[in-house]
Design an enzyme around this catalytic site. Sequence first.
Site, PDB file in Angstrom:
ATOM      1  CD  GLU A 241      -2.983  -0.784   2.394  1.00 62.73           C
ATOM      2  OE1 GLU A 241      -4.183  -1.041   2.223  1.00 62.73           O
ATOM      3  OE2 GLU A 241      -2.528  -0.382   3.499  1.00 62.73           O
ATOM      4  CB  CYS A 242       0.839   4.353  -0.110  1.00 61.91           C
ATOM      5  SG  CYS A 242       1.171   6.081  -0.542  1.00 61.91           S
ATOM      6  N   GLY A 243       3.506   3.413   0.196  1.00 60.28           N
ATOM      7  CA  GLY A 243       4.933   3.183   0.370  1.00 60.28           C
ATOM      8  C   GLY A 243       5.326   1.773  -0.008  1.00 60.28           C
TER       9      GLY A 243
END
Length: 442
Positions: free
Chosen positions: A316-318
């Site tokens: 997720e994201c990072g």
Amino acid sequence: MNGVVLAGTKSGVGKTVATLATIRALQDAGHEVQPAKAGPDFIDPSHHAVVADRPSRTLDCWLEGTDGLRRNYHRGSGDVCLVEGVMGLYDGDCSSTAMVADALELPVVLVVDAKAGMESVAATALGFREYATTAGRDIDVVGVLAQRAHGGRHAEGIRDALPDGMAYFGRIPPTPDLDIPDRHLGLHMGTEAPLSEDGLSAAAEHVDAEGLAALAREPPTGGDPRTERGEHDHGPRVAVAEDAAFCFRYPATMERLRSRADVVTFAPTAGDDLPDCDGVYLPGGYPELHVEALAGSPALDTLGTRASEGLPVLGECGGLMALAESLTTADGETGAMAGVLPAEVRMHDRYQALDHVELRATSDTLTATAGDTQRGHEFHYSSADIGRDARFAFEMERGDGIDGDHDGLTEYRTLGTYAHVHAESGAFDRFVDALDGDEYSG
């Protein structure tokens, strides 16, 4: 567990500092405090956890729905829950502080900047209370906590000007000991920049803890609760990245994973290799601050190999950024990442997306069945230059995603999204199910 909401008149009014001082004041008065945060933020709750010595609950109407929000609230422990608001009380079209207070039927104490005001503080508070009536909102603004207020005549002037039915719950004195440094995405994390213990204790002395505890109320329950077991010591094993680069995790997500799988954590930036596991979860965080460490991480090398062999991986994201081919900082530093997803990620000086989002699965994937919708949120300063052969698992019903129309870059049995989702979405149940059977084959 009774609760009360600390809401701001606007962003930047000092809600987080006021919340931390109030947690300490309640503790000093003998209460066990459960902190919570309205909205999808990861950073403010990290400060709550340092002071309260327990995880802060995330309360977001969009991510969890009303019943899910209430269930998540009641998973907390303690005798008083203190909910920090998001932005100004009425701001936000998906999950404002007012929406959360309404869903939980909790009273609201308004944090007002009193640096250059006395009677005007009372007028501001009255306006926020009356607006609820004129707008048809069932919001009970019961009092104020004066931020950046001096004592003596200043505090007395604020208290005496308040209208009937609105209480004065004290003040947060102006002091540099109560400043939290910030950067892109918000404040520094609580473990990086905790407030001065002396400054926090001094501020707490000016907060009416017993008055706040006395007005706190018990919210409704969340309908049929999900059945959750205790922590597993068998079944599928999920490796979760946990360090300064991967620090954005909702407590409910980790609770959900631990209720259904054997969870083991590892720290890629500290040189840990990927543990033996049946699946990997890479949460969001700050990989852009640790490019060199990640580029030399044995965990990312092993992850790249295992992912190509079919190991299910969710980022997720990072986590998405770490699964890409490379990551370039805003200063031009580039490091090779795991190389699983066909994308090159670059950081920018300005945020690239900030919104609550809704995704529709176009095919079966790690966290959803084709046709399912999921709600989440996105907030990132990076963009992804994707390969021509890129495949996406989701179309955007709301929000920007990776390319403006899609999210969920997928390769092998790996899924990387800019969207963060909550455990109430069912995404992590689906993820664990995929580790147990053949429901998702990529």
